[in-house]
Design a protein around this motif. Structure first.
Motif, PDB file in Angstrom:
ATOM      1  N   PRO A  52       0.836  -1.206   0.000  1.00 23.51           N
ATOM      2  CA  PRO A  52       0.000   0.000   0.000  1.00 23.51           C
ATOM      3  C   PRO A  52       0.872   1.258   0.000  1.00 23.51           C
ATOM      4  O   PRO A  52       1.988   1.242   0.503  1.00 23.51           O
ATOM      5  CB  PRO A  52      -0.794  -0.108   1.293  1.00 23.51           C
ATOM      6  CG  PRO A  52      -0.004  -1.022   2.165  1.00 23.51           C
ATOM      7  CD  PRO A  52       0.769  -1.939   1.254  1.00 23.51           C
ATOM      8  N   ASN A  53       0.360   2.330  -0.599  1.00 27.00           N
ATOM      9  CA  ASN A  53       1.056   3.620  -0.578  1.00 27.00           C
ATOM     10  C   ASN A  53       0.771   4.329   0.729  1.00 27.00           C
ATOM     11  O   ASN A  53      -0.306   4.205   1.297  1.00 27.00           O
ATOM     12  CB  ASN A  53       0.594   4.487  -1.742  1.00 27.00           C
ATOM     13  CG  ASN A  53       1.087   3.972  -3.070  1.00 27.00           C
ATOM     14  OD1 ASN A  53       2.225   3.558  -3.194  1.00 27.00           O
ATOM     15  ND2 ASN A  53       0.230   4.009  -4.065  1.00 27.00           N
ATOM     16  N   ARG A  54       1.752   5.093   1.181  1.00 30.32           N
ATOM     17  CA  ARG A  54       1.597   5.916   2.384  1.00 30.32           C
ATOM     18  C   ARG A  54       1.827   7.367   1.988  1.00 30.32           C
ATOM     19  O   ARG A  54       2.763   7.673   1.250  1.00 30.32           O
ATOM     20  CB  ARG A  54       2.599   5.497   3.446  1.00 30.32           C
ATOM     21  CG  ARG A  54       2.257   4.189   4.086  1.00 30.32           C
ATOM     22  CD  ARG A  54       3.320   3.754   5.081  1.00 30.32           C
ATOM     23  NE  ARG A  54       2.884   2.601   5.825  1.00 30.32           N
ATOM     24  CZ  ARG A  54       2.807   1.368   5.346  1.00 30.32           C
ATOM     25  NH1 ARG A  54       3.121   1.144   4.091  1.00 30.32           N
ATOM     26  NH2 ARG A  54       2.399   0.370   6.095  1.00 30.32           N
ATOM     27  N   TYR A  55       0.976   8.237   2.512  1.00 34.86           N
ATOM     28  CA  TYR A  55       1.079   9.665   2.231  1.00 34.86           C
ATOM     29  C   TYR A  55       1.137  10.418   3.550  1.00 34.86           C
ATOM     30  O   TYR A  55       0.408  10.105   4.489  1.00 34.86           O
ATOM     31  CB  TYR A  55      -0.132  10.154   1.436  1.00 34.86           C
ATOM     32  CG  TYR A  55      -0.216   9.552   0.059  1.00 34.86           C
ATOM     33  CD1 TYR A  55       0.400  10.164  -1.018  1.00 34.86           C
ATOM     34  CD2 TYR A  55      -0.902   8.363  -0.160  1.00 34.86           C
ATOM     35  CE1 TYR A  55       0.333   9.608  -2.288  1.00 34.86           C
ATOM     36  CE2 TYR A  55      -0.976   7.808  -1.426  1.00 34.86           C
ATOM     37  CZ  TYR A  55      -0.357   8.436  -2.483  1.00 34.86           C
ATOM     38  OH  TYR A  55      -0.419   7.873  -3.725  1.00 34.86           O
ATOM     39  N   CYS A  56       1.995  11.426   3.591  1.00 42.20           N
ATOM     40  CA  CYS A  56       2.104  12.294   4.757  1.00 42.20           C
ATOM     41  C   CYS A  56       1.349  13.581   4.438  1.00 42.20           C
ATOM     42  O   CYS A  56       1.689  14.289   3.490  1.00 42.20           O
ATOM     43  CB  CYS A  56       3.568  12.586   5.041  1.00 42.20           C
ATOM     44  SG  CYS A  56       3.820  13.715   6.405  1.00 42.20           S
ATOM     45  N   ILE A  57       0.327  13.878   5.226  1.00 39.00           N
ATOM     46  CA  ILE A  57      -0.493  15.070   5.025  1.00 39.00           C
ATOM     47  C   ILE A  57      -0.238  16.026   6.189  1.00 39.00           C
ATOM     48  O   ILE A  57      -0.321  15.635   7.350  1.00 39.00           O
ATOM     49  CB  ILE A  57      -1.987  14.711   4.974  1.00 39.00           C
ATOM     50  CG1 ILE A  57      -2.240  13.720   3.831  1.00 39.00           C
ATOM     51  CG2 ILE A  57      -2.835  15.963   4.807  1.00 39.00           C
ATOM     52  CD1 ILE A  57      -3.634  13.143   3.843  1.00 39.00           C
ATOM     53  N   MET A  58       0.073  17.266   5.864  1.00 38.68           N
ATOM     54  CA  MET A  58       0.313  18.287   6.876  1.00 38.68           C
ATOM     55  C   MET A  58      -0.938  19.160   6.999  1.00 38.68           C
ATOM     56  O   MET A  58      -1.588  19.466   6.000  1.00 38.68           O
ATOM     57  CB  MET A  58       1.510  19.156   6.488  1.00 38.68           C
ATOM     58  CG  MET A  58       2.771  18.364   6.164  1.00 38.68           C
ATOM     59  SD  MET A  58       3.331  17.311   7.508  1.00 38.68           S
ATOM     60  CE  MET A  58       4.059  18.533   8.564  1.00 38.68           C
ATOM     61  N   SER A  59      -1.263  19.557   8.227  1.00 36.07           N
ATOM     62  CA  SER A  59      -2.438  20.400   8.453  1.00 36.07           C
ATOM     63  C   SER A  59      -2.246  21.193   9.738  1.00 36.07           C
ATOM     64  O   SER A  59      -1.322  20.943  10.505  1.00 36.07           O
ATOM     65  CB  SER A  59      -3.702  19.536   8.532  1.00 36.07           C
ATOM     66  OG  SER A  59      -3.615  18.627   9.600  1.00 36.07           O
ATOM     67  N   ARG A  60      -3.149  22.117   9.979  1.00 35.45           N
ATOM     68  CA  ARG A  60      -3.110  22.929  11.191  1.00 35.45           C
ATOM     69  C   ARG A  60      -4.046  22.385  12.270  1.00 35.45           C
ATOM     70  O   ARG A  60      -4.083  22.900  13.370  1.00 35.45           O
ATOM     71  CB  ARG A  60      -3.460  24.370  10.863  1.00 35.45           C
ATOM     72  CG  ARG A  60      -2.443  24.993   9.906  1.00 35.45           C
ATOM     73  CD  ARG A  60      -2.314  26.454  10.075  1.00 35.45           C
ATOM     74  NE  ARG A  60      -1.510  27.219   9.171  1.00 35.45           N
ATOM     75  CZ  ARG A  60      -0.452  26.857   8.485  1.00 35.45           C
ATOM     76  NH1 ARG A  60      -0.039  25.647   8.535  1.00 35.45           N
ATOM     77  NH2 ARG A  60       0.214  27.691   7.709  1.00 35.45           N
ATOM     78  N   SER A  61      -4.804  21.347  11.935  1.00 34.49           N
ATOM     79  CA  SER A  61      -5.669  20.690  12.921  1.00 34.49           C
ATOM     80  C   SER A  61      -5.771  19.211  12.559  1.00 34.49           C
ATOM     81  O   SER A  61      -5.474  18.821  11.432  1.00 34.49           O
ATOM     82  CB  SER A  61      -7.055  21.337  12.952  1.00 34.49           C
ATOM     83  OG  SER A  61      -7.679  21.195  11.698  1.00 34.49           O
ATOM     84  N   LYS A  62      -6.187  18.391  13.510  1.00 35.29           N
ATOM     85  CA  LYS A  62      -6.314  16.956  13.261  1.00 35.29           C
ATOM     86  C   LYS A  62      -7.402  16.703  12.228  1.00 35.29           C
ATOM     87  O   LYS A  62      -8.444  17.345  12.249  1.00 35.29           O
ATOM     88  CB  LYS A  62      -6.651  16.213  14.547  1.00 35.29           C
ATOM     89  CG  LYS A  62      -5.463  16.032  15.452  1.00 35.29           C
ATOM     90  CD  LYS A  62      -5.778  15.029  16.541  1.00 35.29           C
ATOM     91  CE  LYS A  62      -4.500  14.670  17.248  1.00 35.29           C
ATOM     92  NZ  LYS A  62      -4.703  13.561  18.165  1.00 35.29           N
ATOM     93  N   ILE A  63      -7.158  15.751  11.333  1.00 37.87           N
ATOM     94  CA  ILE A  63      -8.146  15.424  10.301  1.00 37.87           C
ATOM     95  C   ILE A  63      -8.855  14.106  10.607  1.00 37.87           C
ATOM     96  O   ILE A  63      -9.730  13.700   9.851  1.00 37.87           O
ATOM     97  CB  ILE A  63      -7.515  15.385   8.898  1.00 37.87           C
ATOM     98  CG1 ILE A  63      -6.400  14.347   8.813  1.00 37.87           C
ATOM     99  CG2 ILE A  63      -7.029  16.755   8.497  1.00 37.87           C
ATOM    100  CD1 ILE A  63      -5.853  14.148   7.415  1.00 37.87           C
TER     101      ILE A  63
END
Length: 97
Positions: A52-63
């Motif tokens: 499976p692919n893994r992606y790192c997502i950056m944000s200012r709050s928990k998703i």
């Protein structure tokens, strides 16, 4: 956080990801002292013989929470930097506002 059906056409510079949250953690703060959250999302493998692919997502709050499934639109950003040998690097980041 905006969730839409996967059939929506992404805006330029964005893409849709569907997967499961593997982990989430605060990795820093921005210049205004707001948190920066890193979320690792694992997408399904293409077939039984693929990883499976893994992606790192950056944000200012928990998703979302660990092991939660989600479909989300993310913005692809690039922050070029030059190393000590003068070579430029162009890493891409996935962001949610």
């Amino acid at each position: 956080m905006t969730e839409k059906a996967q059939t929506s056409t992404p805006k330029p510079g964005t893409l849709w990801l569907s997967g499961r949250i593997q982990s989430t953690q605060q990795v820093g703060t921005d210049k205004d002292d707001f948190p920066i959250i890193e979320t690792i999302v694992v997408t399904p493998a293409a077939d039984p013989y693929s990883h499976p692919n893994r992606y790192c997502i950056m944000s200012r709050s928990k998703i979302g929470k660990k092991d939660e499934d989600l479909t989300i639109e993310v913005e692809v950003q690039c922050r070029p930097w030059k190393d000590s040998k003068g070579r430029w690097h162009y890493p891409h980041y996935l962001w949610i506002e």
